[in-house]
Scaffold this motif. Structure first.
Motif, PDB file in Angstrom:
ATOM      1  N   PHE A   8       0.839  -1.204   0.000  1.00  0.00           N
ATOM      2  CA  PHE A   8       0.000   0.000   0.000  1.00  0.00           C
ATOM      3  C   PHE A   8       0.872   1.252   0.000  1.00  0.00           C
ATOM      4  O   PHE A   8       0.655   2.172  -0.792  1.00  0.00           O
ATOM      5  CB  PHE A   8      -0.912  -0.017   1.221  1.00  0.00           C
ATOM      6  CG  PHE A   8      -1.874   1.133   1.297  1.00  0.00           C
ATOM      7  CD1 PHE A   8      -3.189   0.983   0.870  1.00  0.00           C
ATOM      8  CD2 PHE A   8      -1.484   2.377   1.784  1.00  0.00           C
ATOM      9  CE1 PHE A   8      -4.090   2.040   0.928  1.00  0.00           C
ATOM     10  CE2 PHE A   8      -2.373   3.440   1.848  1.00  0.00           C
ATOM     11  CZ  PHE A   8      -3.667   3.265   1.424  1.00  0.00           C
ATOM     12  N   SER A  54      -7.230  -0.114  -2.867  1.00  0.00           N
ATOM     13  CA  SER A  54      -7.315   0.327  -1.481  1.00  0.00           C
ATOM     14  C   SER A  54      -6.852   1.766  -1.311  1.00  0.00           C
ATOM     15  O   SER A  54      -7.398   2.511  -0.493  1.00  0.00           O
ATOM     16  CB  SER A  54      -6.486  -0.599  -0.585  1.00  0.00           C
ATOM     17  OG  SER A  54      -7.143  -1.840  -0.435  1.00  0.00           O
ATOM     18  N   LYS A  90      -9.114   4.719   0.353  1.00  0.00           N
ATOM     19  CA  LYS A  90      -8.622   5.621   1.402  1.00  0.00           C
ATOM     20  C   LYS A  90      -8.887   7.074   1.042  1.00  0.00           C
ATOM     21  O   LYS A  90      -9.340   7.863   1.893  1.00  0.00           O
ATOM     22  CB  LYS A  90      -7.121   5.408   1.624  1.00  0.00           C
ATOM     23  CG  LYS A  90      -6.495   6.434   2.566  1.00  0.00           C
ATOM     24  CD  LYS A  90      -4.987   6.286   2.662  1.00  0.00           C
ATOM     25  CE  LYS A  90      -4.368   7.418   3.486  1.00  0.00           C
ATOM     26  NZ  LYS A  90      -2.889   7.297   3.600  1.00  0.00           N
ATOM     27  N   GLN A 136      -8.123  -8.293  -3.205  1.00  0.00           N
ATOM     28  CA  GLN A 136      -8.788  -6.993  -3.207  1.00  0.00           C
ATOM     29  C   GLN A 136      -9.584  -6.785  -1.924  1.00  0.00           C
ATOM     30  O   GLN A 136      -9.474  -5.737  -1.272  1.00  0.00           O
ATOM     31  CB  GLN A 136      -9.737  -6.903  -4.411  1.00  0.00           C
ATOM     32  CG  GLN A 136      -9.071  -6.899  -5.759  1.00  0.00           C
ATOM     33  CD  GLN A 136      -8.429  -5.571  -6.088  1.00  0.00           C
ATOM     34  OE1 GLN A 136      -8.879  -4.541  -5.628  1.00  0.00           O
ATOM     35  NE2 GLN A 136      -7.387  -5.599  -6.886  1.00  0.00           N
ATOM     36  N   GLN A 156      -7.514  -6.517   1.511  1.00  0.00           N
ATOM     37  CA  GLN A 156      -6.850  -5.225   1.715  1.00  0.00           C
ATOM     38  C   GLN A 156      -7.859  -4.098   1.879  1.00  0.00           C
ATOM     39  O   GLN A 156      -7.662  -3.204   2.701  1.00  0.00           O
ATOM     40  CB  GLN A 156      -5.904  -4.914   0.554  1.00  0.00           C
ATOM     41  CG  GLN A 156      -5.168  -3.594   0.696  1.00  0.00           C
ATOM     42  CD  GLN A 156      -3.664  -3.727   0.552  1.00  0.00           C
ATOM     43  OE1 GLN A 156      -3.118  -4.818   0.585  1.00  0.00           O
ATOM     44  NE2 GLN A 156      -2.993  -2.629   0.401  1.00  0.00           N
ATOM     45  N   ALA A 157      -8.951  -4.140   1.139  1.00  0.00           N
ATOM     46  CA  ALA A 157      -9.953  -3.070   1.220  1.00  0.00           C
ATOM     47  C   ALA A 157     -10.583  -2.992   2.603  1.00  0.00           C
ATOM     48  O   ALA A 157     -10.917  -1.893   3.079  1.00  0.00           O
ATOM     49  CB  ALA A 157     -11.037  -3.290   0.169  1.00  0.00           C
ATOM     50  N   GLN A 196      -9.401  -0.385   5.114  1.00  0.00           N
ATOM     51  CA  GLN A 196      -9.478   1.050   4.824  1.00  0.00           C
ATOM     52  C   GLN A 196     -10.663   1.764   5.466  1.00  0.00           C
ATOM     53  O   GLN A 196     -10.641   2.985   5.593  1.00  0.00           O
ATOM     54  CB  GLN A 196      -9.517   1.265   3.306  1.00  0.00           C
ATOM     55  CG  GLN A 196      -8.358   0.644   2.567  1.00  0.00           C
ATOM     56  CD  GLN A 196      -7.013   1.030   3.158  1.00  0.00           C
ATOM     57  OE1 GLN A 196      -6.772   2.201   3.447  1.00  0.00           O
ATOM     58  NE2 GLN A 196      -6.143   0.041   3.342  1.00  0.00           N
TER      59      GLN A 196
END
Length: 321
Positions: free
Chosen positions: A19, A117, A121, A143, A146-147, A150
């Motif tokens: 990220f 992500s 953010k 996906q 990681q999302a 946020q």
């Protein structure tokens, strides 16, 4: 030269590091400190494979190189290895000498997830509670995982052309302690954030499937002809991307631009939002859309990061080249 084999990547690269690398490179691109080289992508006439090169130079981070690889659709079924295969090569920008060779398969999955992500953010509403997934393949798990870091999401909803694949993303939701619900595409109106990650050549997500205030990340379109969403959705949204030239030529914006619904000037770099030169989301009912086409600089950024980790942890292989 340093070699970081594919087998070492999982123990080295973290979602957080990916990220950070992607966010920084998007900012450098928008500031004019980094640029991508033209993409080469060809059908090689063997094994139905697509092969190509993505490269670039980051003057700020002094990262120069390319990713070579592509898509071999018969790999998994006939050889037991994943269909996407790639390797990243880094060079010393001061001398041109080969600096590193890095396994690129897992890195590609991580940098792609990091890109969506980053868009969440910077563009999603702070009070986003429901995340919708259009697509449930291997990349969709990266996906979603990681999302979920946020925003304080409370529910995951999902749709896939083949519903039997939905357990892939349901498992990720369950691991995060969140309820999961399979929905029809019309049910995506419940979502505050939608990630579309398919390899479709026909739009699935339509403009009326998206509610006011939603952030949509379109992550599957990276080739002429591919299409995940209805062009009218881009007309309704404020559109952002990793690189404008790719967005309008091989990304999701190619269709809306081609139909005259939006122009090149309507597509903005996500890096400008990161750098504070574009306001990004300006109202709670604004639809924002990120067209993630995948740029070579993303691959170079995460590869450079993993090389530093490999050296620091004593896992780098050094060879006289």
């Amino acid at each position: 030269m340093i070699i970081v084999p594919e087998r070492e990547i999982a123990d080295l690269m973290t979602r957080e590091a990916a990220f950070d690398a992607v966010e920084k490179i998007f900012g450098a691109m928008a500031a004019g400190d980094a640029y991508n080289f033209p993409v080469v992508r060809e059908a090689i006439g063997h094994e139905d494979a697509l092969y190509g090169f993505k490269g670039g130079f980051d003057r700020a981070g002094l990262t120069l190189g390319l990713k070579a690889g592509g898509y071999w659709p018969n790999n998994l079924e006939t050889k037991g290895i994943i269909n996407h295969q790639s390797t990243v090569f880094l060079f010393d920008p001061d001398t041109g000498k080969a600096k590193a060779m890095v396994g690129g398969n897992l890195l590609t999955a991580l940098r792609t997830a990091a890109a969506s992500s980053v868009s969440i953010k910077h563009l999603a509403r702070e009070d986003a509670k429901v995340i919708g997934m259009v697509g449930a393949g291997h990349q969709a798990t990266f996906q979603l995982r990681q999302a979920l870091e946020q925003r304080p999401f409370e529910k995951v909803i999902g749709w896939n052309y083949h519903p039997d694949m939905l357990p892939n993303i349901e498992k990720v939701a369950t691991e995060a302690g969140l309820p999961f619900e399979a929905v029809e595409l019309s049910g995506m109106t419940e979502a505050d954030v939608i990630i579309s990650i398919t390899s479709s050549f026909n739009a699935s997500l339509m403009a009326d499937h998206v509610s006011p205030g939603t952030h949509v990340a379109c992550m599957g379109t990276d080739t002429i002809g591919k299409q995940e969403v209805e062009p009218a959705l881009l007309q309704k949204a404020t559109v952002f991307t990793d690189e404008v030239a790719q967005s309008i030529s091989i990304g999701e914006a190619q269709h809306a631009v081609g139909q005259g619904l939006i122009s090149e000037g309507d597509v903005h770099q996500i890096g400008a939002v990161i750098n504070g030169t574009h306001p990004g989301r300006e109202s709670a009912d604004q639809i924002t859309l990120f067209d993630g086409t995948g740029v070579g600089l993303q691959d170079l950024a995460v590869a450079a990061s993993v090389v530093d980790m490999a050296v620091a942890q004593g896992k780098a292989i050094e060879v006289d080249f």
